[in-house]
Design an enzyme around this catalytic site. Structure first.
Site, PDB file in Angstrom:
ATOM      1  CE1 TYR A  80      53.362  47.251  41.732  1.00  0.00           C
ATOM      2  CE2 TYR A  80      54.203  48.918  43.437  1.00  0.00           C
ATOM      3  CZ  TYR A  80      54.483  47.873  42.428  1.00  0.00           C
ATOM      4  OH  TYR A  80      55.496  47.400  42.340  1.00  0.00           O
ATOM      5  CG  PHE A  90      53.276  42.299  35.724  1.00  0.00           C
ATOM      6  CD1 PHE A  90      53.758  43.364  36.463  1.00  0.00           C
ATOM      7  CD2 PHE A  90      52.035  42.168  35.198  1.00  0.00           C
ATOM      8  CE1 PHE A  90      53.190  44.591  36.094  1.00  0.00           C
ATOM      9  CE2 PHE A  90      51.390  43.655  34.874  1.00  0.00           C
ATOM     10  CZ  PHE A  90      52.135  44.736  35.533  1.00  0.00           C
ATOM     11  CG  ASP A  91      55.817  44.366  40.902  1.00  0.00           C
ATOM     12  OD1 ASP A  91      56.159  43.733  41.944  1.00  0.00           O
ATOM     13  OD2 ASP A  91      56.258  45.639  40.695  1.00  0.00           O
ATOM     14  CB  ILE A 108      54.322  53.248  32.518  1.00  0.00           C
ATOM     15  CG1 ILE A 108      53.546  52.847  33.563  1.00  0.00           C
ATOM     16  CG2 ILE A 108      55.682  52.439  32.296  1.00  0.00           C
ATOM     17  CD1 ILE A 108      52.742  51.444  33.135  1.00  0.00           C
ATOM     18  CE1 TYR A 134      57.712  49.380  31.889  1.00  0.00           C
ATOM     19  CE2 TYR A 134      55.558  48.290  32.446  1.00  0.00           C
ATOM     20  CZ  TYR A 134      56.693  48.833  32.975  1.00  0.00           C
ATOM     21  OH  TYR A 134      56.941  49.112  34.314  1.00  0.00           O
ATOM     22  CG  PHE A 151      49.006  48.750  37.517  1.00  0.00           C
ATOM     23  CD1 PHE A 151      49.892  48.273  38.335  1.00  0.00           C
ATOM     24  CD2 PHE A 151      49.092  48.943  36.113  1.00  0.00           C
ATOM     25  CE1 PHE A 151      51.294  47.733  37.759  1.00  0.00           C
ATOM     26  CE2 PHE A 151      50.389  48.666  35.610  1.00  0.00           C
ATOM     27  CZ  PHE A 151      51.564  48.088  36.423  1.00  0.00           C
TER      28      PHE A 151
END
Length: 159
Positions: A80, A90-91, A108, A134, A151
């Site tokens: 991902y 961010f990731d 989540i 979040y 995502f």
């Protein structure tokens, strides 16, 4: 001498004023953020191929899969990339060159719901409103409060 007698009260009053000022500024910037997030979600839902679930999760099929579909109780292995509506990543498991496995009921809500729509081998873009992500808390320094998350997720395996 009388001044020193009132100094603790004055200091307390100043703390309250500063706290209220901070809360007001935070609320104002939160409103601007919420507006941008809502504008993004509204524009995205109108794009070709975007589907919207009853909860508000938005997804687009990038590649169909042909394997198993996971349930909320399954563990999955995925690749991902996660980003904000600004495009800031961010990731990313792709950046680490390593897929990741986790129980689907431990992430989540937007991931739990979105991955259950997929079959092994599928690749989707999930646009997750903050209430399925979040929320008002955000996550660390990378994900602000009330952030819409984007995502690209590849479902490699259902365990």
């Amino acid at each position: 001498m009388e001044f020193f007698m009132f100094a603790p009260t004055l200091a307390r009053l100043l703390r309250y004023v500063l706290l209220l000022s901070f809360l007001f500024m935070t609320a104002e910037s939160g409103n601007a953020l919420a507006s941008a997030e809502l504008d993004y979600l509204e524009a995205n839902r109108k794009k070709s191929g975007v589907m919207v679930t009853q909860s508000g999760l938005q997804y687009r099929v990038l590649q169909n899969g042909s394997g198993r579909k996971p349930s909320a109780k399954d563990a999955v292995e995925v690749h991902y990339k996660g980003s904000l509506i600004t495009g800031k990543v961010f990731d990313s498991s792709y950046a680490r060159s390593r897929s990741i496995s986790f129980p689907l009921n431990r992430v989540i809500a937007g991931w739990t719901e979105g991955l259950q729509l997929m079959k092994e081998g599928a690749k989707y873009e999930l646009v997750i409103p903050s209430n399925l992500g979040y929320g008002a808390l955000g996550a660390g320094k990378s994900i602000p409060a009330n952030a819409t998350l984007i995502f690209v997720v590849e479902l490699l395996k259902v365990h």
